[in-house]
Design a protein around this motif. Structure first.
Motif, PDB file in Angstrom:
ATOM      1  N   UNK A  91     -29.795 -47.591  45.001  1.00  0.00           N
ATOM      2  CA  UNK A  91     -29.999 -47.517  46.442  1.00  0.00           C
ATOM      3  C   UNK A  91     -30.454 -48.870  46.956  1.00  0.00           C
ATOM      4  N   UNK A  92     -29.863 -49.297  48.059  1.00  0.00           N
ATOM      5  CA  UNK A  92     -30.296 -50.518  48.731  1.00  0.00           C
ATOM      6  C   UNK A  92     -30.650 -50.152  50.162  1.00  0.00           C
ATOM      7  N   UNK A  93     -31.829 -50.560  50.603  1.00  0.00           N
ATOM      8  CA  UNK A  93     -32.285 -50.292  51.971  1.00  0.00           C
ATOM      9  C   UNK A  93     -32.166 -51.572  52.784  1.00  0.00           C
ATOM     10  N   UNK A  94     -31.435 -51.494  53.886  1.00  0.00           N
ATOM     11  CA  UNK A  94     -31.216 -52.630  54.779  1.00  0.00           C
ATOM     12  C   UNK A  94     -31.915 -52.361  56.105  1.00  0.00           C
ATOM     13  N   UNK A  95     -32.725 -53.304  56.570  1.00  0.00           N
ATOM     14  CA  UNK A  95     -33.391 -53.203  57.874  1.00  0.00           C
ATOM     15  C   UNK A  95     -32.825 -54.273  58.800  1.00  0.00           C
ATOM     16  N   UNK A  96     -32.250 -53.853  59.932  1.00  0.00           N
ATOM     17  CA  UNK A  96     -31.635 -54.802  60.866  1.00  0.00           C
ATOM     18  C   UNK A  96     -31.575 -54.173  62.245  1.00  0.00           C
ATOM     19  N   UNK A  97     -31.426 -55.012  63.248  1.00  0.00           N
ATOM     20  CA  UNK A  97     -31.288 -54.531  64.614  1.00  0.00           C
ATOM     21  C   UNK A  97     -29.937 -53.898  64.853  1.00  0.00           C
ATOM     22  N   UNK A  98     -29.873 -53.021  65.850  1.00  0.00           N
ATOM     23  CA  UNK A  98     -28.620 -52.335  66.161  1.00  0.00           C
ATOM     24  C   UNK A  98     -27.520 -53.328  66.531  1.00  0.00           C
ATOM     25  N   UNK A  99     -27.878 -54.385  67.270  1.00  0.00           N
ATOM     26  CA  UNK A  99     -26.873 -55.374  67.655  1.00  0.00           C
ATOM     27  C   UNK A  99     -26.268 -56.072  66.459  1.00  0.00           C
ATOM     28  N   UNK A 100     -27.105 -56.447  65.501  1.00  0.00           N
ATOM     29  CA  UNK A 100     -26.597 -57.099  64.288  1.00  0.00           C
ATOM     30  C   UNK A 100     -25.727 -56.145  63.486  1.00  0.00           C
ATOM     31  N   UNK A 101     -26.149 -54.892  63.383  1.00  0.00           N
ATOM     32  CA  UNK A 101     -25.383 -53.911  62.605  1.00  0.00           C
ATOM     33  C   UNK A 101     -24.016 -53.647  63.237  1.00  0.00           C
ATOM     34  N   UNK A 102     -23.982 -53.572  64.555  1.00  0.00           N
ATOM     35  CA  UNK A 102     -22.733 -53.236  65.238  1.00  0.00           C
ATOM     36  C   UNK A 102     -21.789 -54.424  65.388  1.00  0.00           C
ATOM     37  N   UNK A 103     -22.344 -55.627  65.570  1.00  0.00           N
ATOM     38  CA  UNK A 103     -21.498 -56.743  65.990  1.00  0.00           C
ATOM     39  C   UNK A 103     -21.478 -57.941  65.046  1.00  0.00           C
ATOM     40  N   UNK A 104     -22.383 -58.003  64.067  1.00  0.00           N
ATOM     41  CA  UNK A 104     -22.457 -59.186  63.217  1.00  0.00           C
ATOM     42  C   UNK A 104     -22.173 -58.868  61.747  1.00  0.00           C
ATOM     43  N   UNK A 105     -22.715 -57.773  61.260  1.00  0.00           N
ATOM     44  CA  UNK A 105     -22.728 -57.520  59.817  1.00  0.00           C
ATOM     45  C   UNK A 105     -21.551 -56.703  59.293  1.00  0.00           C
ATOM     46  N   UNK A 106     -20.664 -56.262  60.158  1.00  0.00           N
ATOM     47  CA  UNK A 106     -19.576 -55.387  59.739  1.00  0.00           C
ATOM     48  C   UNK A 106     -18.791 -55.880  58.530  1.00  0.00           C
ATOM     49  N   UNK A 107     -18.238 -57.095  58.552  1.00  0.00           N
ATOM     50  CA  UNK A 107     -17.457 -57.576  57.395  1.00  0.00           C
ATOM     51  C   UNK A 107     -18.268 -57.605  56.100  1.00  0.00           C
ATOM     52  N   UNK A 108     -19.538 -58.022  56.192  1.00  0.00           N
ATOM     53  CA  UNK A 108     -20.373 -58.104  54.991  1.00  0.00           C
ATOM     54  C   UNK A 108     -20.662 -56.721  54.428  1.00  0.00           C
ATOM     55  N   UNK A 109     -20.971 -55.762  55.296  1.00  0.00           N
ATOM     56  CA  UNK A 109     -21.270 -54.405  54.825  1.00  0.00           C
ATOM     57  C   UNK A 109     -20.027 -53.760  54.222  1.00  0.00           C
ATOM     58  N   UNK A 110     -18.872 -54.014  54.823  1.00  0.00           N
ATOM     59  CA  UNK A 110     -17.627 -53.466  54.287  1.00  0.00           C
ATOM     60  C   UNK A 110     -17.360 -54.037  52.884  1.00  0.00           C
ATOM     61  N   UNK A 111     -17.536 -55.331  52.731  1.00  0.00           N
ATOM     62  CA  UNK A 111     -17.308 -55.972  51.447  1.00  0.00           C
ATOM     63  C   UNK A 111     -18.292 -55.463  50.397  1.00  0.00           C
ATOM     64  N   UNK A 112     -19.551 -55.356  50.765  1.00  0.00           N
ATOM     65  CA  UNK A 112     -20.578 -54.927  49.813  1.00  0.00           C
ATOM     66  C   UNK A 112     -20.358 -53.490  49.353  1.00  0.00           C
ATOM     67  N   UNK A 113     -20.111 -52.578  50.296  1.00  0.00           N
ATOM     68  CA  UNK A 113     -20.001 -51.162  49.931  1.00  0.00           C
ATOM     69  C   UNK A 113     -18.731 -50.866  49.134  1.00  0.00           C
ATOM     70  N   UNK A 114     -17.708 -51.695  49.264  1.00  0.00           N
ATOM     71  CA  UNK A 114     -16.497 -51.493  48.455  1.00  0.00           C
ATOM     72  C   UNK A 114     -16.783 -51.722  46.977  1.00  0.00           C
TER      73      UNK A 114
END
Length: 300
Positions: A91-114
């Protein structure tokens, strides 16, 4: 050696620095929990919390110990699972603002979770809160925007810091607005305009007020709101113009003009020093997935 019962009691207490709630979660009396934490503090020779107003707050040493306690419990659970021949929960817990999650981190989260077979838990938190969660070990990785209010605790030696990306600030206007014909905008162009602004005291509001004051520009509050999507929606309703993060996607009917007088917003990711493999992989994905394109609908 640190007494394991005292260490566990402190880890539970550190979740919100409240003795009554910690006692309830541990099924112990409040005096018993207080005694365990006091003995732990005496054993280590450092204060673990202090009183702030009517509440309690962890000291720097207390935050360090809380993170150590949680990591120790995670490692113990993995060890026991391995002894039993069971697969340990990843399990990995990520803490971030809604703006970063919605508009900045998408490519990184997609790559990591794959590539990650475990579970990603996402906690919505502003910058200071995310720093605190990571410092106390309640989150493995945090993300924050460095704007007008730097986060001094990011200089803490216990944290490892990575730069993710710099994002321009844009003025968002309806296509029917006279400014929409421009490619770029100046703060002076907003003299007398109604703006959708963050509440007073928020970092972006502080930065904007300083920038407008330096140029002698007077603006009016059209509305107060937090969250890029809500702000953009209010601009669509004609309530006012807004200055937003340049990674936000704009709907039809709105355009974004570059404001060269305002500095870009830098996003950083952070974790405790020498993170374990899974959090380290998330940090690496964030570092690699730097945004290089502006979202559709923006100009400049």
């Amino acid at each position: 050696m640190i007494d394991s019962d005292r260490l566990h009691a402190f880890a539970v207490f550190a979740e919100d620095a409240n003795l009554s709630r910690a006692a309830a979660r541990l099924h112990l009396s409040q005096p018993a929990v207080h005694a365990q934490i006091r003995k732990l503090s005496e054993e280590l020779g450092v204060p673990l919390y202090r009183r702030v107003g009517r509440g309690l707050s962890l000291t720097k040493e207390g935050a360090e110990l809380a993170a150590y306690a949680r990591e120790t419990e995670e490692r113990a659970s993995e060890f026991v699972a391995r002894l039993k021949g069971e697969g340990a929960e990843r399990r990995v817990v990520l803490a971030a603002g809604a703006g970063a999650l919605l508009h900045v981190l998408g490519p990184a989260l997609r790559s990591f979770t794959r590539a990650f077979s475990g579970r990603l838990d996402v906690v919505t938190a502003d910058g200071p809160t995310a720093v605190g969660l990571v410092a106390r070990g309640e989150a493995h990785v945090g993300v924050a925007a460095l704007d007008a209010t730097p986060l001094p605790s990011l200089q803490d030696e216990s944290l490892e810091l990575r730069s993710i990306t710099d994002v321009k600030q844009l003025l968002v206007v309806p296509t029917s607005h006279p400014l929409a014909k421009k490619r770029h905008a100046l703060l002076a162009d907003l003299e007398g305009e109604r703006l959708v602004l963050p509440p007073r005291g928020r970092p972006q509001r502080v930065a904007l007020e300083a920038a407008f004051a330096a140029r002698g520009v007077t603006i009016r509050e059209g509305a107060l709101a937090t969250g890029w999507d809500l702000v953009v929606h209010l601009v669509s309703l004609g309530i006012g113009l807004a200055i937003v993060n340049g990674s936000v996607r704009l709907p039809a009917g709105l355009v974004g003009l570059t404001l060269r007088e305002l500095p870009p917003i830098r996003y950083v990711a952070f974790a405790r020093r020498r993170p374990r493999p899974d959090p380290a992989a998330l940090l690496e994905a964030m570092t690699k997935q730097v945004m290089t394109k502006q979202a559709p609908g923006k100009r400049g």
